[in-house]
Motif scaffolding. Structure first.
Motif, PDB file in Angstrom:
ATOM      1  N   UNK A 145       0.825  -1.202   0.000  1.00 47.38           N
ATOM      2  CA  UNK A 145       0.000   0.000   0.000  1.00 47.38           C
ATOM      3  C   UNK A 145       0.863   1.257   0.000  1.00 47.38           C
ATOM      4  N   UNK A 146       1.784   1.334   0.954  1.00 52.65           N
ATOM      5  CA  UNK A 146       2.615   2.529   1.088  1.00 52.65           C
ATOM      6  C   UNK A 146       3.549   2.679  -0.116  1.00 52.65           C
ATOM      7  N   UNK A 147       4.096   1.583  -0.596  1.00 52.24           N
ATOM      8  CA  UNK A 147       5.008   1.647  -1.744  1.00 52.24           C
ATOM      9  C   UNK A 147       4.294   2.165  -2.989  1.00 52.24           C
ATOM     10  N   UNK A 148       3.047   1.735  -3.189  1.00 50.23           N
ATOM     11  CA  UNK A 148       2.313   2.224  -4.353  1.00 50.23           C
ATOM     12  C   UNK A 148       1.904   3.677  -4.166  1.00 50.23           C
ATOM     13  N   UNK A 149       1.574   4.062  -2.936  1.00 47.98           N
ATOM     14  CA  UNK A 149       1.310   5.468  -2.639  1.00 47.98           C
ATOM     15  C   UNK A 149       2.535   6.322  -2.984  1.00 47.98           C
ATOM     16  N   UNK A 150       3.733   5.786  -2.705  1.00 52.06           N
ATOM     17  CA  UNK A 150       4.962   6.529  -3.001  1.00 52.06           C
ATOM     18  C   UNK A 150       5.063   6.865  -4.484  1.00 52.06           C
ATOM     19  N   UNK A 151       4.577   5.964  -5.315  1.00 52.02           N
ATOM     20  CA  UNK A 151       4.581   6.219  -6.753  1.00 52.02           C
ATOM     21  C   UNK A 151       3.429   7.132  -7.147  1.00 52.02           C
ATOM     22  N   UNK A 152       2.235   6.844  -6.656  1.00 54.42           N
ATOM     23  CA  UNK A 152       1.070   7.650  -7.024  1.00 54.42           C
ATOM     24  C   UNK A 152       1.258   9.110  -6.630  1.00 54.42           C
ATOM     25  N   UNK A 153       1.864   9.335  -5.468  1.00 55.25           N
ATOM     26  CA  UNK A 153       1.997  10.688  -4.942  1.00 55.25           C
ATOM     27  C   UNK A 153       2.898  11.587  -5.765  1.00 55.25           C
ATOM     28  N   UNK A 154       3.811  11.004  -6.552  1.00 57.16           N
ATOM     29  CA  UNK A 154       4.707  11.839  -7.379  1.00 57.16           C
ATOM     30  C   UNK A 154       4.447  11.665  -8.871  1.00 57.16           C
ATOM     31  N   UNK A 155       3.558  10.737  -9.218  1.00 58.49           N
ATOM     32  CA  UNK A 155       3.265  10.490 -10.633  1.00 58.49           C
ATOM     33  C   UNK A 155       2.701  11.737 -11.293  1.00 58.49           C
ATOM     34  N   UNK A 156       3.311  12.144 -12.387  1.00 55.06           N
ATOM     35  CA  UNK A 156       2.834  13.311 -13.119  1.00 55.06           C
ATOM     36  C   UNK A 156       3.235  14.639 -12.520  1.00 55.06           C
ATOM     37  N   UNK A 157       4.018  14.619 -11.443  1.00 55.92           N
ATOM     38  CA  UNK A 157       4.462  15.862 -10.811  1.00 55.92           C
ATOM     39  C   UNK A 157       5.642  16.418 -11.607  1.00 55.92           C
ATOM     40  N   UNK A 158       5.459  17.590 -12.178  1.00 57.10           N
ATOM     41  CA  UNK A 158       6.490  18.181 -13.032  1.00 57.10           C
ATOM     42  C   UNK A 158       7.745  18.586 -12.277  1.00 57.10           C
ATOM     43  N   UNK A 159       7.646  18.688 -10.944  1.00 55.57           N
ATOM     44  CA  UNK A 159       8.811  19.058 -10.148  1.00 55.57           C
ATOM     45  C   UNK A 159       9.678  17.838  -9.808  1.00 55.57           C
ATOM     46  N   UNK A 160       9.172  16.661 -10.091  1.00 52.26           N
ATOM     47  CA  UNK A 160       9.933  15.431  -9.853  1.00 52.26           C
ATOM     48  C   UNK A 160      10.359  14.878 -11.206  1.00 52.26           C
ATOM     49  N   UNK A 161      11.653  14.651 -11.408  1.00 49.45           N
ATOM     50  CA  UNK A 161      12.124  14.150 -12.705  1.00 49.45           C
ATOM     51  C   UNK A 161      11.387  12.887 -13.144  1.00 49.45           C
ATOM     52  N   UNK A 162      11.112  12.798 -14.419  1.00 50.12           N
ATOM     53  CA  UNK A 162      10.386  11.641 -14.951  1.00 50.12           C
ATOM     54  C   UNK A 162      11.136  10.352 -14.648  1.00 50.12           C
ATOM     55  N   UNK A 163      12.478  10.405 -14.733  1.00 47.02           N
ATOM     56  CA  UNK A 163      13.249   9.182 -14.476  1.00 47.02           C
ATOM     57  C   UNK A 163      13.039   8.693 -13.057  1.00 47.02           C
ATOM     58  N   UNK A 164      12.890   9.629 -12.098  1.00 42.27           N
ATOM     59  CA  UNK A 164      12.689   9.188 -10.718  1.00 42.27           C
ATOM     60  C   UNK A 164      11.268   8.653 -10.519  1.00 42.27           C
ATOM     61  N   UNK A 165      10.318   9.229 -11.231  1.00 37.85           N
ATOM     62  CA  UNK A 165       8.962   8.682 -11.172  1.00 37.85           C
ATOM     63  C   UNK A 165       8.959   7.232 -11.639  1.00 37.85           C
ATOM     64  N   UNK A 166       9.690   6.961 -12.723  1.00 36.32           N
ATOM     65  CA  UNK A 166       9.753   5.597 -13.249  1.00 36.32           C
ATOM     66  C   UNK A 166      10.501   4.676 -12.304  1.00 36.32           C
ATOM     67  N   UNK A 167      11.586   5.179 -11.717  1.00 37.74           N
ATOM     68  CA  UNK A 167      12.336   4.390 -10.740  1.00 37.74           C
ATOM     69  C   UNK A 167      11.446   4.047  -9.547  1.00 37.74           C
TER      70      UNK A 167
END
Length: 230
Positions: A145-167
């Protein structure tokens, strides 16, 4: 205390401090509190033949334990977002733990852990984990649950690099795998954690529920500002 808060508010906006800290505290209360209440109750075993066929790979404990750092980094990144985004996310996060608490009390589950007889660092690490973390509070998996939240919470955020979103997405998937191959969870637990994260994240974003959370959090935020500036 004041110095510590000033350091924190340099890392986070004042409105992000309470949601982040309360998320951690409430998560611990749900996990430990439900165990204290329902630890001796009958627990259902929902593992399948597929679960039993999966190998035990204790080396995945590196991922299982390492994800705590992943959680800390991403939740801080999330708490640094715009005010409404922060409260939307953490309202969903809070709701998810409330639902977890209901499941842990109404339908407590367990699984069958492997009998470990061989020596070796990884096997000993698994034995230690099993000794401190009972086979309960499994469905839905808070790890997943928390691990997926970690991804959902930054997904599509322009201030977070796309590569880190994918990581982050890759790390979350590796956490899912780690819970299965260390025999901490079964497939249903993983699926439950993912679905619950998606559902609660959507509720946080698409409804006005977060405003209730924001109203309470704003009072704490004001106290923090008064304390650090005083």
């Amino acid at each position: 205390m004041k110095t510590a808060l000033r350091i924190v508010t340099r890392m986070l906006p004042a409105y992000g401090v309470f949601p982040l800290v309360f998320s951690f505290i409430f998560n611990c209360l749900v996990y430990s509190g439900s165990r204290m209440i329902a630890g001796g109750w009958y627990h259902h075993n929902i593992e399948t033949e597929l679960d039993r066929s999966l190998p035990f790979v204790p080396q995945f404990l590196v991922v299982y334990f390492g994800c705590y750092l992943f959680w800390a980094v991403n939740y801080i990144l999330i708490a640094r977002q715009e005010r409404h985004r922060v409260y939307q996310f953490f309202a969903g996060d809070f709701l998810s733990r409330c639902i977890c608490l209901v499941f842990f009390l109404v339908y407590p589950t367990t699984n069958t852990r492997p009998v470990i007889t061989d020596a070796g660092l990884w096997n000993q690490a698994a034995l230690w984990l099993y000794s401190v973390d009972a086979a309960d509070n499994l469905f839905p998996s808070i790890h997943c649950l928390v691990s997926w939240f970690c991804y959902l919470g930054i997904r599509g955020n322009q201030k977070v690099p796309v590569w880190y979103q994918r990581v982050s997405m890759v790390i979350a998937v590796l956490v899912f795998v780690s819970t299965l191959l260390t025999k901490q969870h079964v497939i249903a637990d993983v699926a439950g954690g993912i679905v619950l994260a998606e559902l609660c994240f959507c509720i946080g974003r698409k409804t006005e529920l977060y405003r209730i959370y924001e109203k309470f959090g704003s009072r704490i935020e004001q106290k923090i500002l008064e304390f650090t500036e005083g």
